[in-house]
Write a protein that holds these residues in place. Structure first.
Motif, PDB file in Angstrom:
ATOM      1  N   ASN A 179       0.852  -1.185   0.000  1.00 34.10           N
ATOM      2  CA  ASN A 179       0.000   0.000   0.000  1.00 34.10           C
ATOM      3  C   ASN A 179       0.893   1.241   0.000  1.00 34.10           C
ATOM      4  OD1 ASN A 179      -2.212   1.750   0.181  1.00 34.10           O
ATOM      5  ND2 ASN A 179      -2.201   1.672   2.426  1.00 34.10           N
ATOM      6  N   PRO A 180       1.417   1.617  -1.158  1.00 31.53           N
ATOM      7  CA  PRO A 180       2.297   2.793  -1.196  1.00 31.53           C
ATOM      8  C   PRO A 180       1.547   4.064  -0.793  1.00 31.53           C
ATOM      9  CG  PRO A 180       1.746   2.059  -3.418  1.00 31.53           C
ATOM     10  CD  PRO A 180       1.226   1.016  -2.487  1.00 31.53           C
ATOM     11  N   ASP A 181       2.135   4.794   0.148  1.00 34.37           N
ATOM     12  CA  ASP A 181       1.508   6.002   0.680  1.00 34.37           C
ATOM     13  C   ASP A 181       2.567   7.099   0.712  1.00 34.37           C
ATOM     14  OD1 ASP A 181       0.250   8.003   2.122  1.00 34.37           O
ATOM     15  OD2 ASP A 181      -0.745   6.619   3.492  1.00 34.37           O
ATOM     16  N   LEU A 182       2.708   7.794  -0.399  1.00 33.17           N
ATOM     17  CA  LEU A 182       3.741   8.821  -0.490  1.00 33.17           C
ATOM     18  C   LEU A 182       3.480  10.002   0.445  1.00 33.17           C
ATOM     19  CD1 LEU A 182       6.384   9.684  -1.745  1.00 33.17           C
ATOM     20  CD2 LEU A 182       5.128  10.560  -3.720  1.00 33.17           C
ATOM     21  N   PRO A 183       2.242  10.495   0.587  1.00 31.79           N
ATOM     22  CA  PRO A 183       2.022  11.580   1.558  1.00 31.79           C
ATOM     23  C   PRO A 183       2.477  11.219   2.970  1.00 31.79           C
ATOM     24  CG  PRO A 183       0.130  11.386   0.107  1.00 31.79           C
ATOM     25  CD  PRO A 183       1.019  10.211  -0.189  1.00 31.79           C
ATOM     26  N   LEU A 184       2.239   9.971   3.378  1.00 31.88           N
ATOM     27  CA  LEU A 184       2.701   9.532   4.686  1.00 31.88           C
ATOM     28  C   LEU A 184       4.225   9.525   4.751  1.00 31.88           C
ATOM     29  CD1 LEU A 184       2.202   8.321   7.505  1.00 31.88           C
ATOM     30  CD2 LEU A 184       2.123   6.056   6.408  1.00 31.88           C
ATOM     31  N   ALA A 185       4.846   9.031   3.689  1.00 33.09           N
ATOM     32  CA  ALA A 185       6.311   8.952   3.664  1.00 33.09           C
ATOM     33  C   ALA A 185       6.955  10.341   3.698  1.00 33.09           C
ATOM     34  CB  ALA A 185       6.765   8.198   2.421  1.00 33.09           C
ATOM     35  N   LEU A 186       6.280  11.330   3.124  1.00 34.03           N
ATOM     36  CA  LEU A 186       6.827  12.689   3.054  1.00 34.03           C
ATOM     37  C   LEU A 186       6.453  13.543   4.260  1.00 34.03           C
ATOM     38  CD1 LEU A 186       6.045  13.464  -0.700  1.00 34.03           C
ATOM     39  CD2 LEU A 186       8.301  13.003   0.275  1.00 34.03           C
ATOM     40  N   LYS A 187       5.692  12.985   5.170  1.00 33.14           N
ATOM     41  CA  LYS A 187       5.203  13.762   6.310  1.00 33.14           C
ATOM     42  C   LYS A 187       6.367  14.338   7.114  1.00 33.14           C
ATOM     43  CE  LYS A 187       1.947  13.474  10.169  1.00 33.14           C
ATOM     44  NZ  LYS A 187       1.018  12.580  10.919  1.00 33.14           N
ATOM     45  N   GLY A 188       6.311  15.636   7.363  1.00 35.35           N
ATOM     46  CA  GLY A 188       7.331  16.306   8.160  1.00 35.35           C
ATOM     47  C   GLY A 188       8.514  16.814   7.374  1.00 35.35           C
ATOM     48  N   ILE A 189       8.585  16.511   6.085  1.00 39.50           N
ATOM     49  CA  ILE A 189       9.696  16.975   5.257  1.00 39.50           C
ATOM     50  C   ILE A 189       9.402  18.388   4.766  1.00 39.50           C
ATOM     51  CG2 ILE A 189      10.955  16.572   3.110  1.00 39.50           C
ATOM     52  CD1 ILE A 189      10.522  13.595   3.514  1.00 39.50           C
TER      53      ILE A 189
END
Length: 288
Positions: A179-189
């Motif tokens: 379940n790729p979740d790019l917004p989650l991965a980018l959170k806080g950047i």
């Protein structure tokens, strides 16, 4: 009539010779693809400049490898030679973009851990999972990679610091079974930070380019594995068809995606006109 018979015999003779020669050529090509090119690793250097790339990272060597597909046709001895070749590139950051084992003709073994542990990169070793890894059991593959010193990124990021600058290495989950979740991965950047994205399937770029990502590294397609001159790939897998090999840029955007040709093979132990690949990225800050 005699001349006609001679002509027919001559035609038949030349036809048999031609078919025989074609068969020999085909056999030689197959032997080259199986025993030659499949084991002939190419090192490709890619030079790019990015607006958000920090000056303190100039000269950093980011090295990518992908799709080892350890199994029947790619064993531990091959992996040991690959590790030696990777270390010769003097990686500062090392990225593995998935498919450690081959789910069709291989099985998971912890024997790879001491070999992969010999890889050293002072700024970090990072990995994402591929579709074959997911089939064989994501938790098992993550454990092996982590014990070998890799940080496995599943919809997550890690900040890499050098002097006064830093970049973000981001990894997303696999597309077929995860379940790729790019917004989650980018959170806080922060918007001003350079983002290096690892995504196994290259066609994830159609999602990534809409986000503050600078460079996506992918594998999966094997570059087509068999490429016919003037034609291209005979076959590319789903989610590896649009950006199947090499570097792609996007009009009106700084975003790039690079699809590595991978190291191993799957289905058939052959490569033709598509050598296995290690990619070395020499990135620089763009001043304007």
């Amino acid at each position: 009539m005699d001349k006609e018979r001679i002509s027919r015999r001559s035609f038949l003779k030349h036809s048999l010779f031609a078919f025989g020669s074609f068969g020999v050529l085909l056999g030689m090509s197959g032997a080259y693809g199986i025993f030659g090119e499949r084991n002939w690793v190419q090192t490709t250097t890619v030079k790019l400049a990015f607006r958000r790339y920090p000056p303190s990272f100039a000269g950093v060597r980011i090295v990518q490898f992908s799709d080892t597909h350890i199994g029947k046709y790619y064993g531990l001895n091959h992996l040991s030679k690959l590790v030696e070749l990777l270390q010769r590139q003097s990686p500062d950051i090392l990225c593995f973009t998935g498919d450690l084992f081959d789910s069709n003709q291989g099985e998971v073994t912890e024997d790879v851990i001491p070999i992969l542990s010999q890889l050293h990169a002072p700024l970090g070793k990072f990995a994402v999972l591929g579709n074959h890894d997911m089939r064989l059991g994501a938790d098992r593959i993550v454990a092996i990679l982590e014990r070998a010193g890799f940080t496995v990124l599943v919809n997550a990021s890690r900040s890499v610091q050098r002097a006064e600058g830093n970049i973000q290495v981001v990894g997303v989950d696999e597309m077929f079974y995860g379940n790729p979740d790019l917004p989650l991965a980018l959170k806080g950047i922060r918007d001003e930070e350079f983002v290096l994205l690892l995504a196994h399937e290259p066609d994830f770029a159609d999602t990534a380019w809409e986000y503050p990502v600078d460079l996506q590294l992918s594998g999966h397609s094997h570059g087509g594995q068999i490429r016919i001159p003037f034609y291209g790939s005979v076959f590319t897998p789903d989610l590896g068809q649009k950006y199947s090999i090499g570097l792609y840029s996007f009009v009106g955007s700084d975003f790039h995606v690079y699809t590595n040709r991978g190291i191993g093979t799957t289905l058939y132990p052959i490569r033709f006109n598509c050598r296995p690949e290690i990619t070395v990225f020499a990135l620089e800050p763009r001043l304007t």
